[in-house]
Enzyme design. Structure first.
Site, short mmCIF file in Angstrom:
data_model
loop_
_atom_site.label_atom_id
_atom_site.label_comp_id
_atom_site.label_asym_id
_atom_site.label_seq_id
_atom_site.Cartn_x
_atom_site.Cartn_y
_atom_site.Cartn_z
N HIS A 17 9.10 32.77 -10.51
CA HIS A 17 8.87 34.22 -10.40
C HIS A 17 10.01 34.82 -9.59
O HIS A 17 11.01 34.15 -9.29
CB HIS A 17 7.50 34.50 -9.80
CG HIS A 17 7.28 33.88 -8.45
ND1 HIS A 17 7.87 34.35 -7.31
CD2 HIS A 17 6.57 32.78 -8.07
CE1 HIS A 17 7.52 33.61 -6.28
NE2 HIS A 17 6.73 32.64 -6.72
N HIS A 20 11.81 32.94 -6.64
CA HIS A 20 12.76 31.89 -7.03
C HIS A 20 14.06 32.51 -7.53
O HIS A 20 15.16 32.06 -7.21
CB HIS A 20 12.18 31.00 -8.12
CG HIS A 20 10.84 30.45 -7.78
ND1 HIS A 20 9.72 30.71 -8.53
CD2 HIS A 20 10.43 29.67 -6.75
CE1 HIS A 20 8.68 30.10 -7.98
NE2 HIS A 20 9.09 29.47 -6.90
N CYS A 136 -2.10 19.43 2.88
CA CYS A 136 -2.19 20.46 1.83
C CYS A 136 -1.24 20.09 0.71
O CYS A 136 -0.02 20.05 0.92
CB CYS A 136 -1.82 21.84 2.39
SG CYS A 136 -1.66 23.07 1.08
N CYS A 139 1.39 22.86 -0.27
CA CYS A 139 2.46 22.96 0.73
C CYS A 139 3.24 21.65 0.82
O CYS A 139 4.33 21.62 1.39
CB CYS A 139 1.92 23.21 2.14
SG CYS A 139 1.21 24.81 2.42
N CYS A 160 -6.33 25.50 3.63
CA CYS A 160 -4.97 25.85 4.04
C CYS A 160 -4.89 27.36 4.29
O CYS A 160 -5.37 28.14 3.47
CB CYS A 160 -3.99 25.45 2.93
SG CYS A 160 -2.34 26.12 3.16
N HIS A 163 -2.51 28.75 1.30
CA HIS A 163 -3.00 28.71 -0.08
C HIS A 163 -4.49 28.96 -0.23
O HIS A 163 -4.98 29.15 -1.35
CB HIS A 163 -2.63 27.37 -0.71
CG HIS A 163 -1.16 27.19 -0.89
ND1 HIS A 163 -0.37 26.58 0.04
CD2 HIS A 163 -0.34 27.61 -1.87
CE1 HIS A 163 0.88 26.60 -0.37
NE2 HIS A 163 0.93 27.23 -1.53
N LYS A 317 1.71 40.01 0.35
CA LYS A 317 2.43 38.84 -0.14
C LYS A 317 2.13 38.70 -1.64
O LYS A 317 1.00 38.93 -2.07
CB LYS A 317 1.89 37.62 0.61
CG LYS A 317 2.74 36.41 0.45
CD LYS A 317 2.29 35.33 1.41
CE LYS A 317 3.08 34.08 1.15
NZ LYS A 317 2.51 33.10 0.34
N LYS A 320 -0.40 34.82 -7.29
CA LYS A 320 -1.01 34.89 -8.62
C LYS A 320 -2.47 35.35 -8.51
O LYS A 320 -2.96 36.04 -9.39
CB LYS A 320 -0.89 33.56 -9.32
CG LYS A 320 0.56 33.33 -9.69
CD LYS A 320 0.76 32.42 -10.86
CE LYS A 320 2.21 32.55 -11.30
NZ LYS A 320 2.78 31.33 -11.78
N1 MSP Z 1 10.11 22.41 -3.45
C1 MSP Z 1 10.17 23.12 -2.24
C2 MSP Z 1 11.59 23.19 -1.74
C3 MSP Z 1 12.26 21.89 -1.56
S1 MSP Z 1 13.89 22.07 -1.09
C4 MSP Z 1 14.39 20.57 -0.71
C5 MSP Z 1 9.64 24.55 -2.43
N2 MSP Z 1 9.59 25.00 -3.66
S2 MSP Z 1 9.03 26.44 -4.09
O1 MSP Z 1 9.18 26.48 -5.50
O2 MSP Z 1 7.72 26.64 -3.59
O3 MSP Z 1 9.86 27.53 -3.39
C6 MSP Z 1 11.23 27.53 -3.49
C7 MSP Z 1 11.84 28.74 -2.82
O4 MSP Z 1 11.40 29.95 -3.42
C8 MSP Z 1 11.51 28.82 -1.36
O5 MSP Z 1 12.69 29.03 -0.62
C9 MSP Z 1 10.69 30.00 -1.24
O6 MSP Z 1 10.91 30.69 -0.06
C10 MSP Z 1 11.18 30.87 -2.40
N3 MSP Z 1 10.17 31.83 -2.68
C11 MSP Z 1 8.93 31.62 -3.20
N4 MSP Z 1 8.24 32.81 -3.17
C12 MSP Z 1 9.00 33.77 -2.61
C13 MSP Z 1 8.87 35.17 -2.41
N5 MSP Z 1 7.77 35.84 -2.70
N6 MSP Z 1 9.96 35.82 -1.94
C14 MSP Z 1 11.16 35.21 -1.70
N7 MSP Z 1 11.30 33.92 -1.88
C15 MSP Z 1 10.21 33.15 -2.17
O7 MSP Z 1 9.32 25.18 -1.44
#
Ligand code: MSP
Length: 727
Positions: A17, A20, A136, A139, A160, A163, A317, A320
């Site tokens: 989303h 990412h 969790c 997480c 958690c 979550h 925040k 989903k």
């Molecule tokens: N798999 C772990 C990271 C491992 S790195 C060795 C992870 N994955 S994640 O898919 O949950 O998130 C990846 C990145 O996306 C994180 O840096 C997270 O901060 C970012 N984001 C997820 N949701 C976000 C927002 N709503 N806003 C900005 N970035 C966010 O964590």
């Protein structure tokens, strides 16, 4: 010199989303900027594919964990291509997958090194123990008492706090990493390298956390509980803790522990990396990872740079469950990629949380891009094509024409503008290098505004009428075109597609991505360069229509559970972004006019280069509008005013006891007789003011059309009584 930038690797259990996408946009911007500087750059992104959470997601979907990962990876790759972030579009260099065999090799190597190491206090860095506590899965982290909520019913597991899902009780044999022995070493690292964790506020946060004391970290699970992971070397009953293994991707991807990868990329060549992460995973990157590296004797990263989270327009925040996430297919369908990139970087103060709303995205696209940069580009190029034969003119005003030029108000000293722009460039780069993207873009837009104003003040369309002012006209157009060239180079990392497009319209080959902005020199734009075809860059987005469509889509998606679908139905970009009609809007300054297409496919040309066709750049409430008292009036008398060749003196009946006296600047276009008995629209509550000794008690409304802003009086085609209100 080399540069290495990474994004986190994304969990392969759900589809990407906006959050990412954002990290990737930031990393991509940084990488493009480094490449512009001629630095060999490696940009890594990828997926985090192991762990209990992915195992469970796979089981729910009836897939094996690897199939689940393949499915999400497919989607990610499609998404990165659609958003121009993949290798083919000059984006990332490698999409890392932790299920790759070379990753297993590299991680095992790191584990072995750490397992042999002593901590700074002389203890074994890794030891076997027994873990008892709460975990969790989403997480992928163990939770201490202050990190979970007690269950409502005794006997249920706690939940958690992030979550709101139940935690898993774990009581099993586990390897531990002796993190508690690394606190001093970590604090020394932060102290000796104040840039190690950025921005500064995050540095303080991490330091405070470490000062608060560190607990040892469980770094393995029994294979019987978590089988989808990298086996612990020499102990196949254990699987590595997913974070230990996932963080290590940053070095295994480029060759740590694998000869073939070393040859293909080069750990020796590229390490240390700049890690770009969301603030939610800062602790893993700024505390655990440096400690693992210390134990294994590997050099520390260049920096860990953390950004804030995207919240919804109400500051909640995104999640989903709340149904307030920003879907990438909606973004992709309705907005140009560069508008999304610009918005994300401009709107979020880097490091802090930011709010994402489609309305704000539309407003910024229309004001800053369509009416701002897009319009500056189209009006400049249109005028070059019209007034100087489609060639970049000379910027020089010869001695004998200087006085003439001065008379028009044009600054004959070119260094005034070039000095301003050079200074802006330096500031822009300073901010960019400090990750202060929004500040950098503010500076760039001050350049857009400045040059727009230069054009509006100089009125090239007037200069073009006077053969003697040819050089003045040329100088103005040269300065505008040279500024555009600079803006392309500066803004390329943020908006690679649009700047490339302007670049081509300026008549250049290659790419603004191959020039170092620090080395730009004013005046290197060659006179005589033939400009390319002028095309609109950012069509205006019809806010009401687009918002209605988006909310329709979202409801549809909600009903169909879209967020869990694969991207087979992701739409092609921007195909049906609507544009505003081009003509007939009245009023504001040319600086506000927008590049656009109308329904007939007309491209942004003259009308956009001159006053008269402008976009709406900001919105008012209905309450603002109701402050304006608009009335139907009837012109009773009309006459010229001596020595004022532009003004007509009218008396207008707006249904009051006495007719109003109104002055109108329309004498060059209307004969007084033409106006008699005409029904017109009048602003009745405008403060009276004196013009040429006559009081004007209101204002009539007229469209402003074409090059010179020809007034066309607004009128009524049906019978209306005098004094009727317009609303
Ligand atoms: N798999 C772990 C990271 C491992 S790195 C060795 C992870 N994955 S994640 O898919 O949950 O998130 C990846 C990145 O996306 C994180 O840096 C997270 O901060 C970012 N984001 C997820 N949701 C976000 C927002 N709503 N806003 C900005 N970035 C966010 O964590």
């Amino acid at each position: 010199m080399t540069f290495y930038v990474t994004t986190p690797i994304y969990y392969a259990n759900s589809l990407p989303h906006l959050g990412h996408l954002y990290t990737m946009i930031v990393a991509d911007t940084i990488a493009r900027h480094k490449r512009q500087q001629g630095i060999e750059t490696f940009f890594l992104t990828g997926t985090d594919e192991h762990g209990i959470n992915i195992e469970r997601a796979a089981a729910r979907a009836g897939r094996t964990p690897k199939e689940q990962a393949d499915y999400v990876v497919n989607y990610f790759k499609k998404m990165t291509a659609e958003f121009g972030l993949d290798t083919d579009h000059g984006g990332y260099d490698m999409f890392m997958r932790t299920s790759e065999p070379f990753h297993y090799e590299g991680v095992s190597e790191l584990w072995r090194r750490a397992a042999k190491a002593k901590t700074p206090k002389g203890n074994d860095a890794i030891y076997k123990g027994r873990y008892e506590g709460w975990f969790c899965a989403p997480c992928a982290a163990y939770k201490t008492e202050d990190e979970y909520a007690k269950p409502a019913q005794a006997g249920d597991p706690p939940t958690c706090l992030i979550h709101e899902t139940p935690l898993d009780r774990i009581a099993e044999e586990s390897y531990f990493f002796r993190l508690s022995d690394y606190a001093e070493a970590l604090l020394a690292l932060y102290e000796s390298r104040p840039d190690f964790v950025q921005p500064e506020s995050r540095n303080n946060e991490v330091t405070a956390f470490v000062r608060g004391g560190l607990q040892d970290l469980s770094v393995s699970r029994l294979k019987s509980s978590v089988s989808w992971g990298v086996p612990v070397p020499d102990d196949p009953d254990h699987t590595m803790y997913v974070w230990f293994e996932a963080l290590t991707n940053y070095i295994t991807a480029i060759g740590f522990g694998n000869e073939e990868r070393e040859r293909a990329v080069g750990f020796k060549k590229f390490w240390p990396a700049l890690h770009l992460v969301g603030k939610d995973i800062l602790r893993f990157h700024a505390v655990y990872w440096p400690a693992f590296l210390m134990a294994a004797g590997v050099e520390q990263p260049r920096a860990v740079v953390a950004h804030g989270m995207w919240l919804d327009p109400n500051g909640r925040k995104m999640s989903k469950t709340l149904g307030n996430t920003v879907e990438l297919d909606v973004l992709n369908r309705y907005f140009p990629i560069d508008a999304i990139r610009y918005f994300c970087l401009r709107e979020m103060v880097f490091g802090q949380d930011g709010r994402f709303g489609y309305e704000a995205l539309i407003d910024r696209t229309n004001s800053d891009l369509a009416s701002g940069l897009g319009n500056l580009s189209s009006r400049t190029l249109t005028m070059i094509s019209r007034y100087t034969d489609g060639r970049v003119p000379s910027g020089v005003i010869s001695e004998d024409k200087l006085l003439l030029a001065k008379r028009t108000g044009v600054d004959t000293d070119e260094t005034t503008i070039s000095g301003f722009i050079e200074h802006a460039r330096d500031q822009f780069l300073q901010h960019l290098e400090a990750f202060a993207f929004s500040k950098a873009l503010e500076v760039a837009w001050s350049v857009v505004a400045r040059v727009d104003k230069m054009i509006s003040d100089a009125k090239p369309w007037e200069l073009a009428k006077d053969e003697n002012q040819k050089q003045t006209l040329s100088a103005v157009l040269y300065r505008a075109a040279e500024t555009l060239r600079w803006l392309c180079v500066l803004l390329y990392p943020v908006m690679p597609t649009a700047t490339q497009e302007i670049w081509m319209q300026l008549g250049f080959g290659s790419s603004p991505g191959s020039l170092d902005p620090a080395k730009l020199k004013w005046g290197e734009l060659a006179e005589g360069t033939s400009i390319g075809e002028v095309k609109p860059l950012f069509p205006r987005i019809d806010k009401a229509k687009t918002m209605a469509e988006i909310s329709g889509k979202e409801q549809e998606a909600g009903a169909a559970g879209r967020s869990d679908r694969l991207s087979s139905d992701v739409q092609s970009p921007t195909s049906d972004v609507q544009s505003q009609p081009a003509s007939g809007t009245a009023g504001a300054s040319p600086a506000m006019s927008a590049a656009r297409e109308d329904g007939s496919g007309r491209q942004a040309t003259e009308a956009d280069a001159v006053p008269g066709a402008e976009g709406i750049t900001s919105f008012i409430d209905i309450t603002d509008f109701t402050k304006v008292d608009l009335r139907v009036g009837e012109v009773l008398t009309a006459e010229r005013i001596p020595k004022a060749d532009k003004l007509l003196l009218l008396t207008v009946d707006i249904g009051e006891e006495k007719p109003r006296q109104i002055l109108a600047g329309i004498a060059q276009y209307y004969e007084p007789e033409q106006l008699l008995r005409r029904k017109i629209a009048v602003v009745a509550n405008l403060k009276p003011r004196k013009l040429r000794g006559y009081e004007s008690q209101g204002m009539l409304l007229a469209a402003s059309v074409g090059d010179e802003g020809k007034p066309v009086i607004a009128t009524f085609t049906e019978e209306v009584p005098n004094g009727a209100r317009l609303k």
